[in-house]
Write a protein that holds these residues in place. Structure first.
Motif, PDB file in Angstrom:
ATOM      1  N   ASP A  79       0.820  -1.211   0.000  1.00 17.55           N
ATOM      2  CA  ASP A  79       0.000   0.000   0.000  1.00 17.55           C
ATOM      3  C   ASP A  79       0.856   1.265   0.000  1.00 17.55           C
ATOM      4  O   ASP A  79       1.980   1.267   0.494  1.00 17.55           O
ATOM      5  N   ARG A  80       0.311   2.329  -0.594  1.00 20.16           N
ATOM      6  CA  ARG A  80       1.025   3.601  -0.680  1.00 20.16           C
ATOM      7  C   ARG A  80       1.390   4.186   0.691  1.00 20.16           C
ATOM      8  O   ARG A  80       2.531   4.600   0.881  1.00 20.16           O
ATOM      9  N   PRO A  81       0.464   4.246   1.648  1.00 24.21           N
ATOM     10  CA  PRO A  81       0.847   4.801   2.947  1.00 24.21           C
ATOM     11  C   PRO A  81       1.962   3.988   3.620  1.00 24.21           C
ATOM     12  O   PRO A  81       2.874   4.565   4.222  1.00 24.21           O
ATOM     13  N   GLY A  82       1.906   2.674   3.486  1.00 23.52           N
ATOM     14  CA  GLY A  82       2.954   1.835   4.064  1.00 23.52           C
ATOM     15  C   GLY A  82       4.302   2.066   3.406  1.00 23.52           C
ATOM     16  O   GLY A  82       5.344   2.116   4.070  1.00 23.52           O
ATOM     17  N   LEU A  83       4.299   2.229   2.079  1.00 20.54           N
ATOM     18  CA  LEU A  83       5.541   2.513   1.361  1.00 20.54           C
ATOM     19  C   LEU A  83       6.093   3.877   1.749  1.00 20.54           C
ATOM     20  O   LEU A  83       7.307   4.032   1.952  1.00 20.54           O
ATOM     21  N   ALA A  84       5.226   4.872   1.860  1.00 19.00           N
ATOM     22  CA  ALA A  84       5.680   6.212   2.255  1.00 19.00           C
ATOM     23  C   ALA A  84       6.349   6.162   3.621  1.00 19.00           C
ATOM     24  O   ALA A  84       7.423   6.758   3.823  1.00 19.00           O
ATOM     25  N   ASP A  85       5.750   5.429   4.550  1.00 21.96           N
ATOM     26  CA  ASP A  85       6.347   5.275   5.884  1.00 21.96           C
ATOM     27  C   ASP A  85       7.691   4.556   5.796  1.00 21.96           C
ATOM     28  O   ASP A  85       8.656   4.933   6.462  1.00 21.96           O
ATOM     29  N   ALA A  86       7.749   3.517   4.973  1.00 20.43           N
ATOM     30  CA  ALA A  86       8.989   2.746   4.844  1.00 20.43           C
ATOM     31  C   ALA A  86      10.110   3.595   4.253  1.00 20.43           C
ATOM     32  O   ALA A  86      11.253   3.537   4.718  1.00 20.43           O
ATOM     33  N   PHE A  87       9.801   4.389   3.229  1.00 19.80           N
ATOM     34  CA  PHE A  87      10.828   5.244   2.639  1.00 19.80           C
ATOM     35  C   PHE A  87      11.289   6.324   3.606  1.00 19.80           C
ATOM     36  O   PHE A  87      12.455   6.713   3.600  1.00 19.80           O
ATOM     37  N   SER A  88      10.398   6.802   4.457  1.00 15.54           N
ATOM     38  CA  SER A  88      10.803   7.832   5.417  1.00 15.54           C
ATOM     39  C   SER A  88      11.751   7.258   6.467  1.00 15.54           C
ATOM     40  O   SER A  88      12.505   8.003   7.089  1.00 15.54           O
ATOM     41  N   ALA A  89      11.740   5.938   6.631  1.00 13.19           N
ATOM     42  CA  ALA A  89      12.603   5.288   7.622  1.00 13.19           C
ATOM     43  C   ALA A  89      13.924   4.805   7.030  1.00 13.19           C
ATOM     44  O   ALA A  89      14.810   4.378   7.765  1.00 13.19           O
ATOM     45  N   GLY A  90      14.088   4.842   5.701  1.00  9.79           N
ATOM     46  CA  GLY A  90      15.336   4.370   5.102  1.00  9.79           C
ATOM     47  C   GLY A  90      15.103   3.737   3.747  1.00  9.79           C
ATOM     48  O   GLY A  90      14.280   4.213   2.965  1.00  9.79           O
ATOM     49  N   VAL A  91      15.796   2.645   3.505  1.00  7.29           N
ATOM     50  CA  VAL A  91      15.699   1.924   2.234  1.00  7.29           C
ATOM     51  C   VAL A  91      14.839   0.680   2.457  1.00  7.29           C
ATOM     52  O   VAL A  91      15.289  -0.278   3.101  1.00  7.29           O
ATOM     53  N   PRO A  92      13.610   0.672   1.936  1.00  2.53           N
ATOM     54  CA  PRO A  92      12.757  -0.498   2.143  1.00  2.53           C
ATOM     55  C   PRO A  92      13.178  -1.666   1.263  1.00  2.53           C
ATOM     56  O   PRO A  92      13.641  -1.488   0.138  1.00  2.53           O
ATOM     57  N   VAL A  93      13.012  -2.851   1.810  1.00  2.46           N
ATOM     58  CA  VAL A  93      13.246  -4.093   1.080  1.00  2.46           C
ATOM     59  C   VAL A  93      11.888  -4.787   0.991  1.00  2.46           C
ATOM     60  O   VAL A  93      11.321  -5.181   2.007  1.00  2.46           O
ATOM     61  N   VAL A  94      11.381  -4.904  -0.235  1.00  4.35           N
ATOM     62  CA  VAL A  94      10.057  -5.469  -0.468  1.00  4.35           C
ATOM     63  C   VAL A  94      10.220  -6.880  -1.003  1.00  4.35           C
ATOM     64  O   VAL A  94      10.965  -7.103  -1.951  1.00  4.35           O
ATOM     65  N   HIS A  95       9.526  -7.835  -0.400  1.00  5.58           N
ATOM     66  CA  HIS A  95       9.556  -9.228  -0.836  1.00  5.58           C
ATOM     67  C   HIS A  95       8.369  -9.502  -1.744  1.00  5.58           C
ATOM     68  O   HIS A  95       7.239  -9.194  -1.381  1.00  5.58           O
ATOM     69  N   LEU A  96       8.647 -10.108  -2.890  1.00  8.78           N
ATOM     70  CA  LEU A  96       7.575 -10.483  -3.808  1.00  8.78           C
ATOM     71  C   LEU A  96       7.855 -11.852  -4.400  1.00  8.78           C
ATOM     72  O   LEU A  96       9.009 -12.248  -4.536  1.00  8.78           O
ATOM     73  N   GLY A  97       6.786 -12.525  -4.790  1.00  8.43           N
ATOM     74  CA  GLY A  97       6.905 -13.836  -5.413  1.00  8.43           C
ATOM     75  C   GLY A  97       6.198 -13.915  -6.749  1.00  8.43           C
ATOM     76  O   GLY A  97       6.004 -14.998  -7.278  1.00  8.43           O
TER      77      GLY A  97
END
Length: 188
Positions: A77-95
């Motif tokens: 989700d966009r709000p979750g990604l925005a929060d993650a980017f504000s905290a640093g470099v997000p690592v997203v897991h996908l399959g």
């Protein structure tokens, strides 16, 4: 393109997404993106939501990607990604390659796409070794992941790492270096 940087780890079950993410976290500045989960079962590592919260996100066009697996709905989700980017470099897991493509298109950033791969026998061994109760399902998903790669053979990952041949520490270093090289290339 945004000056935000993130990492997308794609791979079958037990290919090392969690282990490589832990190694990235030890380097500093990286943190695993915590997806929303609507459903039951394991809650650790997820932001739990209910069907109404999911509808609200969908109504606001804040769902970048959703998939259903293991009887649950998983959401980026966009709000979750925005929060993650504000905290640093997000690592997203996908399959799913479709998820990678939707994330690249739906949340512009300096994403580094990484395919973590291991043979099916390694997935089986790792799954049994960590005590998974659903190893047979994970092996089925390994087959689905292989088929997904074949179906999307035109998609090119920025980096491909065979986790049965490279240590988590070395994989993290290679990812960190590739992301730094990409940021340097964009700055020139």
């Amino acid at each position: 393109m945004s000056d935000q940087r993130g990492v997308i780890l794609y791979g079958p079950p037990a290919s090392g997404k969690d282990t490589v993410t832990a190694a990235l976290t030890q380097l500093g500045g990286y943190a695993q993106f915590t997806r929303l989960k609507v459903g039951s079962g394991k809650t650790d590592g997820y932001r739990m939501a209910d069907a109404e919260q999911l509808r609200d996100l969908e109504d606001a066009d804040d769902v970048v990607y959703r998939n259903e697996r293991y009887g649950n709905v998983y959401v980026i989700d966009r709000p979750g990604l925005a929060d993650a980017f504000s905290a640093g470099v997000p690592v997203v897991h996908l399959g799913q390659v479709a998820g990678v493509q939707d994330l690249l298109a739906g949340y512009p950033a300096g994403w580094l796409t990484v395919l973590l791969w291991c043979p099916k026998s390694v997935t089986e061994s790792r799954s049994y070794g960590r005590g998974d109760a659903d190893t047979a399902k994970r092996l089925s998903v390994w087959d689905e992941t292989r088929d997904d790669l074949v179906a999307h053979s035109d998609f090119r990952f920025d980096l491909v790492l065979h986790t049965d041949a490279v240590s988590p520490h070395d994989a993290a270093w290679l990812i960190d270096q590739a992301l730094a090289d990409r940021a340097e290339g964009l700055a020139e």
